[in-house]
Scaffold this motif. Sequence first.
Motif, short mmCIF file in Angstrom:
data_model
loop_
_atom_site.label_atom_id
_atom_site.label_comp_id
_atom_site.label_asym_id
_atom_site.label_seq_id
_atom_site.Cartn_x
_atom_site.Cartn_y
_atom_site.Cartn_z
N ARG A 130 -31.45 44.89 -7.51
CA ARG A 130 -30.21 45.68 -7.55
C ARG A 130 -30.33 46.93 -6.70
N SER A 131 -31.47 47.58 -6.81
CA SER A 131 -31.69 48.80 -6.03
C SER A 131 -31.64 48.51 -4.54
N ARG A 132 -32.27 47.42 -4.12
CA ARG A 132 -32.31 47.12 -2.69
C ARG A 132 -30.93 46.72 -2.18
N LEU A 133 -30.20 45.93 -2.94
CA LEU A 133 -28.84 45.57 -2.51
C LEU A 133 -27.96 46.81 -2.41
N SER A 134 -28.10 47.71 -3.36
CA SER A 134 -27.33 48.95 -3.31
C SER A 134 -27.68 49.74 -2.06
N ARG A 135 -28.97 49.82 -1.73
CA ARG A 135 -29.39 50.56 -0.55
C ARG A 135 -28.91 49.91 0.74
N LEU A 136 -28.69 48.61 0.70
CA LEU A 136 -28.15 47.92 1.87
C LEU A 136 -26.64 48.09 1.99
N GLY A 137 -26.02 48.74 1.00
CA GLY A 137 -24.59 49.01 1.06
C GLY A 137 -23.71 48.02 0.33
N PHE A 138 -24.31 47.14 -0.48
CA PHE A 138 -23.51 46.18 -1.23
C PHE A 138 -22.72 46.88 -2.34
N GLY A 139 -21.51 46.40 -2.58
CA GLY A 139 -20.75 46.77 -3.75
C GLY A 139 -20.91 45.72 -4.83
N THR A 140 -20.46 46.04 -6.03
CA THR A 140 -20.60 45.12 -7.17
C THR A 140 -19.27 44.45 -7.45
N ALA A 142 -19.10 41.59 -9.52
CA ALA A 142 -19.20 41.12 -10.91
C ALA A 142 -20.68 41.17 -11.26
N PRO A 143 -21.04 41.08 -12.56
CA PRO A 143 -22.46 41.07 -12.90
C PRO A 143 -23.20 39.95 -12.16
N GLY A 144 -24.23 40.33 -11.42
CA GLY A 144 -25.02 39.36 -10.68
C GLY A 144 -24.38 38.89 -9.38
N VAL A 145 -23.22 39.48 -9.03
CA VAL A 145 -22.52 39.10 -7.79
C VAL A 145 -22.26 40.37 -6.99
N TRP A 146 -22.89 40.49 -5.84
CA TRP A 146 -22.77 41.68 -5.00
C TRP A 146 -22.13 41.28 -3.67
N ILE A 147 -21.41 42.23 -3.06
CA ILE A 147 -20.61 41.91 -1.88
C ILE A 147 -20.79 42.98 -0.82
N ALA A 148 -20.76 42.53 0.45
CA ALA A 148 -20.88 43.45 1.59
C ALA A 148 -20.15 42.83 2.77
N PRO A 149 -19.82 43.64 3.79
CA PRO A 149 -19.26 43.05 5.01
C PRO A 149 -20.23 42.03 5.60
N ALA A 150 -19.69 40.97 6.19
CA ALA A 150 -20.53 39.86 6.65
C ALA A 150 -21.54 40.28 7.71
N HIS A 151 -21.29 41.36 8.43
CA HIS A 151 -22.19 41.71 9.52
C HIS A 151 -23.57 42.18 9.06
N VAL A 152 -23.76 42.41 7.74
CA VAL A 152 -25.08 42.84 7.27
C VAL A 152 -25.96 41.64 6.88
N HIS A 153 -25.52 40.43 7.21
CA HIS A 153 -26.24 39.23 6.77
C HIS A 153 -27.69 39.21 7.24
N GLU A 154 -27.93 39.36 8.53
CA GLU A 154 -29.29 39.24 9.05
C GLU A 154 -30.21 40.31 8.46
N GLU A 155 -29.71 41.52 8.38
CA GLU A 155 -30.52 42.60 7.80
C GLU A 155 -30.84 42.32 6.34
N THR A 156 -29.85 41.81 5.60
CA THR A 156 -30.07 41.48 4.19
C THR A 156 -31.12 40.39 4.04
N ARG A 157 -30.99 39.34 4.82
CA ARG A 157 -31.95 38.24 4.76
C ARG A 157 -33.36 38.74 5.08
N HIS A 158 -33.47 39.52 6.13
CA HIS A 158 -34.77 40.04 6.55
C HIS A 158 -35.38 40.90 5.45
N THR A 159 -34.56 41.77 4.85
CA THR A 159 -35.07 42.68 3.82
C THR A 159 -35.52 41.91 2.58
#
Length: 283
Positions: A130-140, A142-159
């Motif tokens: 949760r902490s890492r997704l938040s730091r990547l800029g994801f919003g919440t 629903a519980p267990g479901v986080w959302i971000a603009p699609a352009h952060v995909h590669e960075e999210t995968r790498h992290t």
Amino acid sequence: MTDQRLTDQQPPHTPRSLIVTFYGAYGRGSAEAPAGPVPIASLIRLLGTVGVDSPSVRSAVSRLKRRGLLVAGRTADGAAGYGLSSAARELLADGDRRIYGRPAARSAQGWLLAVFSVPEQERHKRHLLRSRLSRLGFGTAAPGVWIAPAHVHEETRHTLERLDLDRYVDLFRGCHLGFEPTAASVARWWDLEALATQHRAFLDAHEPVLRRWARRRPVPPEAAYRDYLLALDSWRRLPYADPGLPASLLPAEWPGGRAARVFAALHGRLRDAGAQFVGAAPA
């Protein structure tokens, strides 16, 4: 360059944060020619320029060394110093795209969903995730479901792969189909007022600095270094707290674009002049 915290005002310039910012701006060299250790005496002088005293520099360096971000070494002339670990170089490289030139998201690009499930016996990983997704800029969403603009995909995968968290997460890309307007959903998924407050705090602190530099010729290297390091230390958190949401989904007069333009102008005006001061710093 990472290590962000979401706050409702400009965070203090802590010694540890300023050291990370310094290495991100001036302590890396290039991919072809990585910089070697920075002499501790030079680091103390350079951080002193932005108000950090010697004991605070040494204490912060020790903490960063324990975290595996800095490694002790010797310069070519035998002086004791500290350089970046390979993990730290990777973290800083990951942050460059957001901090120095993230693309503007468009609604048509869609969204990235991160859906995760962590076994109870590994619940400590749940907090880390949760902490890492938040730091990547994801919003919440629903519980267990986080959302971000699609352009952060590669960075999210790498992290997530680097932190061995990918096995708990499924990533999906898609569009929002309702039922409420997407702009209203975005206002639920992210605390937009808190984000706007952060942007305004950056503008309050650094827009006057830009105005002063617009009238100043030539550019004194020491002053350029000081103002640039402080601006970068403030700015580098914002592209993570605000992941670059589509402008069409944000409130009118959103301050994020103006804050980005102010930082870009300070970067273009001051960064290279500041490098002259760093390069001339005695060991």
